[in-house]
Motif scaffolding. Structure first.
Motif, PDB file in Angstrom:
ATOM      1  N   MET A   1       0.845  -1.076   0.070  1.00 53.37           N
ATOM      2  CA  MET A   1       0.014  -0.155   0.123  1.00 53.37           C
ATOM      3  C   MET A   1       0.909   1.313  -0.024  1.00 53.37           C
ATOM      4  N   LEU A   2       0.844   2.301  -1.165  1.00 54.70           N
ATOM      5  CA  LEU A   2       1.582   3.270  -0.984  1.00 54.70           C
ATOM      6  C   LEU A   2       0.933   4.182  -0.053  1.00 54.70           C
ATOM      7  N   ASP A   3       1.954   4.791   0.573  1.00 57.20           N
ATOM      8  CA  ASP A   3       1.767   6.123   1.205  1.00 57.20           C
ATOM      9  C   ASP A   3       2.328   7.468   0.609  1.00 57.20           C
TER      10      ASP A   3
ATOM     11  N   PHE B   1       7.410   5.251  -7.873  1.00 57.33           N
ATOM     12  CA  PHE B   1       6.147   4.607  -7.994  1.00 57.33           C
ATOM     13  C   PHE B   1       5.290   5.118  -9.160  1.00 57.33           C
ATOM     14  N   LEU B   2       6.099   5.838 -10.124  1.00 54.21           N
ATOM     15  CA  LEU B   2       5.268   6.423 -11.170  1.00 54.21           C
ATOM     16  C   LEU B   2       4.600   5.285 -11.936  1.00 54.21           C
ATOM     17  N   GLY B   3       3.154   5.445 -11.954  1.00 52.43           N
ATOM     18  CA  GLY B   3       2.419   4.528 -12.808  1.00 52.43           C
ATOM     19  C   GLY B   3       2.009   3.091 -11.905  1.00 52.43           C
ATOM     20  N   VAL B   4       2.327   3.129 -10.541  1.00 52.09           N
ATOM     21  CA  VAL B   4       2.051   2.249  -9.971  1.00 52.09           C
ATOM     22  C   VAL B   4       0.908   2.379  -9.121  1.00 52.09           C
ATOM     23  N   PRO B   5      -0.136   1.215  -9.057  1.00 52.05           N
ATOM     24  CA  PRO B   5      -1.506   1.592  -8.541  1.00 52.05           C
ATOM     25  C   PRO B   5      -1.270   1.762  -6.827  1.00 52.05           C
ATOM     26  N   PRO B   6      -2.187   2.408  -6.215  1.00 51.92           N
ATOM     27  CA  PRO B   6      -2.026   2.511  -4.912  1.00 51.92           C
ATOM     28  C   PRO B   6      -1.811   1.249  -3.964  1.00 51.92           C
TER      29      PRO B   6
ATOM     30  N   ALA C   1      12.387   2.420  11.944  1.00 50.48           N
ATOM     31  CA  ALA C   1      12.635   4.015  11.839  1.00 50.48           C
ATOM     32  C   ALA C   1      13.488   4.099  10.393  1.00 50.48           C
ATOM     33  N   VAL C   2      13.219   5.029   9.751  1.00 46.37           N
ATOM     34  CA  VAL C   2      14.014   5.133   8.488  1.00 46.37           C
ATOM     35  C   VAL C   2      15.051   6.127   8.767  1.00 46.37           C
ATOM     36  N   PRO C   3      16.227   6.180   8.070  1.00 47.63           N
ATOM     37  CA  PRO C   3      17.471   6.993   8.465  1.00 47.63           C
ATOM     38  C   PRO C   3      17.162   8.499   8.253  1.00 47.63           C
ATOM     39  N   PRO C   4      17.661   9.184   8.818  1.00 47.43           N
ATOM     40  CA  PRO C   4      17.449  10.888   8.806  1.00 47.43           C
ATOM     41  C   PRO C   4      17.632  11.274   7.139  1.00 47.43           C
ATOM     42  N   GLY C   5      16.476  12.110   6.881  1.00 48.65           N
ATOM     43  CA  GLY C   5      16.369  12.624   5.506  1.00 48.65           C
ATOM     44  C   GLY C   5      15.577  11.777   4.821  1.00 48.65           C
ATOM     45  N   PHE C   6      15.284  10.417   5.119  1.00 46.35           N
ATOM     46  CA  PHE C   6      14.404   9.640   4.326  1.00 46.35           C
ATOM     47  C   PHE C   6      13.021   9.639   4.704  1.00 46.35           C
ATOM     48  N   THR C   7      12.030   9.276   3.848  1.00 45.74           N
ATOM     49  CA  THR C   7      10.689   9.167   3.899  1.00 45.74           C
ATOM     50  C   THR C   7      10.153   7.880   3.673  1.00 45.74           C
ATOM     51  N   ALA C   8       9.439   7.380   4.446  1.00 49.90           N
ATOM     52  CA  ALA C   8       8.586   6.096   4.111  1.00 49.90           C
ATOM     53  C   ALA C   8       7.635   6.125   2.982  1.00 49.90           C
ATOM     54  N   LEU C   9       7.822   5.159   2.046  1.00 48.46           N
ATOM     55  CA  LEU C   9       6.896   5.436   0.813  1.00 48.46           C
ATOM     56  C   LEU C   9       5.774   4.492   0.923  1.00 48.46           C
ATOM     57  N   ALA C  10       5.940   3.148   1.620  1.00 47.31           N
ATOM     58  CA  ALA C  10       4.711   2.208   1.424  1.00 47.31           C
ATOM     59  C   ALA C  10       5.006   1.430   2.459  1.00 47.31           C
ATOM     60  N   HIS C  11       3.561   0.588   2.887  1.00 49.33           N
ATOM     61  CA  HIS C  11       3.692  -0.390   3.886  1.00 49.33           C
ATOM     62  C   HIS C  11       2.817  -1.532   3.282  1.00 49.33           C
ATOM     63  N   THR C  12       2.867  -2.741   4.021  1.00 46.75           N
ATOM     64  CA  THR C  12       2.359  -3.882   3.985  1.00 46.75           C
ATOM     65  C   THR C  12       1.600  -4.217   5.251  1.00 46.75           C
TER      66      THR C  12
ATOM     67  N   SER D   1       4.697  -5.044   7.598  1.00 45.30           N
ATOM     68  CA  SER D   1       5.944  -4.144   7.487  1.00 45.30           C
ATOM     69  C   SER D   1       5.519  -2.776   7.314  1.00 45.30           C
ATOM     70  N   ALA D   2       5.753  -2.045   8.298  1.00 49.43           N
ATOM     71  CA  ALA D   2       5.241  -0.741   8.363  1.00 49.43           C
ATOM     72  C   ALA D   2       6.177   0.546   7.418  1.00 49.43           C
ATOM     73  N   VAL D   3       7.332  -0.005   6.865  1.00 46.47           N
ATOM     74  CA  VAL D   3       7.922   0.628   6.309  1.00 46.47           C
ATOM     75  C   VAL D   3       8.494  -0.445   4.881  1.00 46.47           C
ATOM     76  N   ALA D   4       7.852  -0.583   4.054  1.00 44.62           N
ATOM     77  CA  ALA D   4       8.178  -1.477   2.841  1.00 44.62           C
ATOM     78  C   ALA D   4       8.928  -0.922   1.790  1.00 44.62           C
ATOM     79  N   ALA D   5       8.897   0.532   1.743  1.00 48.58           N
ATOM     80  CA  ALA D   5       9.858   1.375   0.784  1.00 48.58           C
ATOM     81  C   ALA D   5      10.119   2.503   1.633  1.00 48.58           C
ATOM     82  N   MET D   6      11.426   3.152   0.950  1.00 47.69           N
ATOM     83  CA  MET D   6      11.621   4.439   1.702  1.00 47.69           C
ATOM     84  C   MET D   6      12.481   5.194   0.523  1.00 47.69           C
TER      85      MET D   6
END
Ligand code: XMP
Length: 529
Positions: free
Chosen positions: A123-125, A132-137, A151-162, A165-170
């Motif tokens: 699920m994209l956040d 994630f251009l062209g990737v469905p939500p 916790a993502v490293p400083p400067g990073f944003t969490a992009l998606a979860h399952t 997994s709270a952070v599946a992409a960053m």
């Protein structure tokens, strides 16, 4: 050229731009390299601990950190040269690659009590991420990991979860560092191709410019530079690798190349004549055709043990090749059809020689005392790319599409002693199997990858006309596979099996029974010997 995509500065690189994949030992690493090539980006897979100086020589336009079987937690976790992180080259971490990025760049990991393995719903956040251009939500992804990102490293944003997994992409768009906990390189990840291409083309700005035809031109130039005016030898087997390698070398140096085709007498029906004709008449290669069938039969007389057969065939082949090569003056190089998977196999971390199942005899094995330099023009190609190169070079379909055939030929498809008579039996049965399956191939899905007949020494009672027969059993094997490493038996239609069986018992003397092999690999191997 610089352009802006969703706030990310991307520069378009020269057509030869390379993506370097650092291999942390996942079985899927090769697949990342292939996916990049499919996206027309030249890729190289290097061991995870390759020093930065080596990586930098490739002038990477992007670097991918692969998955791996280990945990990124712990002091001795596998890590790459720290200059990779500081290089400013766009990075994509996949699975272990994401975890090591989290660890190195100051985020937090937690060991899960249980691994997350298999399909998951992503699920994209952040819908505006360039990854994630062209990737469905929501889409299906493939997970395989034991540690989770808390916790993502400083400067990073969490992009998606399952759900697990709270952070599946960053990502850190400014530094162009991206990571996914799932595997975009596998087909089970629905948007995997889009995600990889977004990273390569949009984020790293690599133009989809790598093409096999320009690779062919380049390979020809490199061969000329390597060989100069020396003479070169190549052992042709009839297989696609040696054919493409020889044709490339012939394009580069013409008559300086001599190809030797050792006819072992262990080939399929009409095969040797067809192979030699194709090489001479269509590809205009300079081919020495050595008919050595009597010598091989003599070496195999009385031998029943499969390993002994393979070893004798290998030795005889090399002896003949060496005899023939002595007749050609000033030979300094030997062409070998080594492919990229063979090159990276030997470099993969943790790869072990394993137990020897069979001594694979492949043409081109170099007697060491001959001390020839190697010309290996296919070292950077995957098998399907070799086929594409073959098409660009004008090789006939019969060679480009040829199914794999073992170096020791029909000798390993005769259980027990190899004699002229038994060769004739297996050759005829094999001809029926291949021609019937070829004729039906258009309607078979998936198309079998390899198919053949095996002559067994088992004899059984039958009845033909009014008479009793006591004759041999022939095994029929047809498999589906990607690469021969694993295989499943092909679910051929019963009518096709019936035709094959009735033709074999009616047309091949000495056979009165046919059995279809319904064993997968493992536990069986593809060949019976
Ligand atoms: P196995 O029998 O090992 O076969 O499961 C896997 C694939 O390899 C082929 N094969 C050989 N190829 N030299 C080769 O070049 C060999 O000695 C040899 N033995 C098996 C087999 O046909 C299958 O595609």
């Amino acid at each position: 050229m610089i352009r802006e995509v969703a706030g990310v500065a991307t520069s378009v690189q020269a057509p030869t731009a390379t993506v370097v994949i650092l291999d942390f030992g996942s079985q899927l690493s090769q697949l990342i390299a292939r996916r990049a090539r499919e996206a027309n980006v030249y890729s190289e897979l290097l061991p995870y601990d390759t020093p930065w100086e080596e990586i930098a020589k490739r002038e990477p336009a992007a670097i991918v950190l692969s998955g791996g079987p280990e945990s990124a937690l712990g002091d001795d976790a596998l890590d790459c040269d720290e200059r990779v992180y500081a290089s400013g080259v766009p990075l994509l971490g996949i699975c272990y690659g994401m975890q090591i990025l989290v660890k190195r760049l100051g985020g937090e990991l937690l060991r899960l009590g249980h691994s997350e393995f298999g399909p998951a719903q992503l699920m994209l956040d952040r819908l505006d991420s360039p990854l994630f251009l062209g990737v469905p939500p929501e889409s299906r992804v493939w997970m395989s990991h034991g540690d989770s990102v808390t916790a993502v490293p400083p400067g990073f944003t969490a992009l998606a979860h399952t759900s697990r997994s709270a952070v599946a992409a960053m990502s850190d768009d400014t530094r162009r560092v991206y990571a996914t906990l799932f595997h975009p390189e596998v087909v089970h990840t629905e948007a995997g191709t889009a995600i990889l291409q977004n990273f390569l083309h949009t984020i790293a700005g690599i133009a989809p410019a790598w093409r096999i035809d320009s690779w062919v031109e380049d390979a020809i130039e490199k061969i000329r530079a390597q060989v100069g005016d020396a003479n070169v030898l190549c052992a042709l087997s009839g297989g696609v690798d040696s054919a493409v390698a020889a044709t490339l070398v012939a394009r580069a140096i013409g008559k300086q190349l001599t190809c030797i085709y050792v006819d072992t007498g262990l080939m399929r029906k009409n095969e040797s004549a067809g192979v030699v004709a194709a090489f001479r008449d269509i590809l205009h290669l300079n081919v020495v055709h050595v008919d050595a069938s009597e010598r091989f039969l003599a070496r195999l007389a009385g031998i029943e043990d499969p390993e002994e057969k393979r070893i004798r065939i290998g030795h005889e082949f090399i002896a003949i090749f060496e005899e023939e090569s002595k007749k050609i003056p000033d030979v300094r190089f030997l062409v070998q059809g080594t492919l990229y998977p063979d090159v990276i196999e030997s470099k993969t971390p943790g790869s072990k020689a394993g137990h020897k199942i069979k001594s694979h005899h492949n043409v081109g094995g170099l007697p060491e005392h001959m001390a020839l330099g190697l010309v290996e023009p296919l070292r950077t190609l995957f098998k399907d790319e070799v086929r594409q190169a073959g098409r660009v070079l004008g090789l006939p379909d019969a060679i480009v599409e040829r199914q794999p055939f073992p170096g020791p030929g029909l000798a390993v498809r005769i259980i027990g002693e190899v004699t002229r008579e038994r060769l004739a039996v297996v050759r005829e049965a094999d001809w029926i199997v291949t021609s019937e399956i070829d004729a039906a191939a258009g309607s078979l899905s998936p198309r079998p990858w390899q198919y053949f007949a095996v002559l067994t020494p088992v004899r059984s009672v039958g009845v033909m006309g009014d008479g009793r027969t006591y004759a041999n059993l022939v095994g029929v094997r047809a498999i589906t596979s990607e690469d021969g490493m694993t295989a499943d038996w092909a679910r051929l239609p019963h009518e096709l099996l019936e035709r094959i069986s009735s033709r074999i018992v009616n047309e091949v003397r000495g056979v009165n029974r046919v059995a279809y092999d319904i064993t997968s690999k493992p536990p069986a191997t593809v060949e019976w010997e």
